[in-house]
Every structure is written in C-alpha cells, then in structure tokens.
Design an enzyme around this catalytic site. Structure first.
Site, PDB file in Angstrom:
ATOM      1  N   ASN A 150      -7.000   5.876   4.014  1.00  0.00           N
ATOM      2  CA  ASN A 150      -8.445   6.074   3.857  1.00  0.00           C
ATOM      3  C   ASN A 150      -8.901   7.520   3.997  1.00  0.00           C
ATOM      4  O   ASN A 150     -10.050   7.823   3.700  1.00  0.00           O
ATOM      5  CB  ASN A 150      -9.211   5.198   4.848  1.00  0.00           C
ATOM      6  CG  ASN A 150      -8.993   3.724   4.578  1.00  0.00           C
ATOM      7  OD1 ASN A 150      -8.351   3.341   3.609  1.00  0.00           O
ATOM      8  ND2 ASN A 150      -9.527   2.891   5.435  1.00  0.00           N
TER       9      ASN A 150
ATOM     10  N   HIS B 286       0.821  -1.219   0.000  1.00  0.00           N
ATOM     11  CA  HIS B 286       0.000   0.000   0.000  1.00  0.00           C
ATOM     12  C   HIS B 286       0.858   1.274   0.000  1.00  0.00           C
ATOM     13  O   HIS B 286       0.334   2.352  -0.237  1.00  0.00           O
ATOM     14  CB  HIS B 286      -0.892  -0.005   1.239  1.00  0.00           C
ATOM     15  CG  HIS B 286      -2.350   0.201   0.952  1.00  0.00           C
ATOM     16  ND1 HIS B 286      -2.911   0.193  -0.314  1.00  0.00           N
ATOM     17  CD2 HIS B 286      -3.388   0.433   1.797  1.00  0.00           C
ATOM     18  CE1 HIS B 286      -4.214   0.391  -0.234  1.00  0.00           C
ATOM     19  NE2 HIS B 286      -4.534   0.545   1.026  1.00  0.00           N
TER      20      HIS B 286
END
Length: 190
Positions: free
Chosen positions: A67, A19
């Site tokens: 996020n 990520h």
C-alpha cells in the site's frame, strides 16, 4: 535508464502469496540476467542494476509494503531523474485469469492498492505496467484481502510459475524491441 519494479510485501510469510507475483517476476529476471539485489535502506527497497541492451536498468522490489509502494518508487525516480514513462511496474491482478499477462502503457489503478499508491505519489497514471493474472476459482468472496494474501494451490503454482517465466520474457522483449512489440506478443488476443 529503465526501472523495472515488482510489487509485493516483504517477509517470508508473504513470499508465495498472490500479491507477491510482482516480486517473483523481478526475482526471475534477476536470476536470468545475473543481477544480485541489495538492500537499499534509504529507499526501503531491494535494488539491483545492470546494463541491458545498451541501457542502464534498475530492478527494484519496494519493501514499504504494497500500500506504500509509491513512496519508495518516487524516491528512486527522483534520485535518478527518471520520468514515469521509463518505469515499468509488475503487479498481480485479480481481474485477470490465472496465468494471463496484460501490458498497458498507462491507466487507472483498477483498485490495486500498490498501483494506486504509485499513481498518488507520482501524480500521474501514465507509466507502463505488466499485470499478471491471479484470479482463480478460489476467489469466492468480494473481500479480496484474504485472497490476495493467500498462497496458490499446487496446480495454480504450476501455472503461476509459467506466467512468471513468460512475464520475464515480456520484460526482455520490452527492453530489446520496445513496449508496443511486447504488448502485441504477450497481451491476450481478442
């Protein structure tokens, strides 16, 4: 002004995860262009600036966690009066094979929470992005969280280092010759 933003998660435990490829691309570009990153608390980001190819460039690593990446980028774009079309977001992509690059001038978030956060905050999906493939045989389940928060294997790390360098080249071409030229040179053929 152009803003080049890499997505990732802050902290040493995430540094080499799948990520965090977006962060690693920005680090690579900062090293190549001799641009130091500095913590900017009001934007919850690391930011570096330079003038490249006769245009001011801001290099950004949002530290709001993946996020919530959109919040930090919206603050930065609003502060500088920059339109979403002048933002280029670099992120990992589990739908692309490891080492594959794909540049797009806009589109959906494709299930990527960082891109979805940016789309929500900016109110548009019309911003350029450079996606770096991280899919490999290690993806054995439909639950992507452990996969994207996992580190690359030794052989995968060699491939990802090469793709990070190519992503840096792609961003250089974007700045020198424009986004369409970079798409033509770096997107998969066929």
């Amino acid at each position: 002004m152009k803003i080049l933003a890499g997505l990732g998660n802050p902290g040493a435990s995430y540094e080499f995860t799948r990520h965090n490829v977006g962060f690693r691309v920005i680090d690579h570009v900062c090293f190549a262009w001799h641009v130091p990153l500095k913590k900017k608390d009001s934007w919850e980001s690391q930011v570096g600036s330079c003038k490249k190819f006769d245009e001011p460039v801001l290099l950004v690593k949002p530290h709001t966690f993946m996020n919530n990446s959109g919040w930090a980028l919206r603050q930065i774009l609003d502060y500088h009066g920059v339109a979403p079309k002048d933002l280029i977001v670099v992120s990992d992509d589990v739908s692309l094979d490891l080492g594959t690059l794909r540049l797009r001038s806009g589109g959906s978030g494709g299930g990527h929470n960082g891109l979805l956060s940016i789309i929500e905050e900016l109110g548009t999906n019309e911003f350029p992005r450079l996606r770096v493939g991280v899919r490999s045989s290690a993806l054995a389940s439909k639950d992507l969280t452990p996969f994207v928060l996992g580190e690359f294997g030794a052989q995968e790390e060699k491939v990802v280092c090469e793709s990070i360098a190519r992503a840096g080249e792609a961003l250089q071409v974007v700045m020198e010759q424009g986004f369409p030229k970079a798409m033509n040179l770096f997107n998969p053929k066929g």
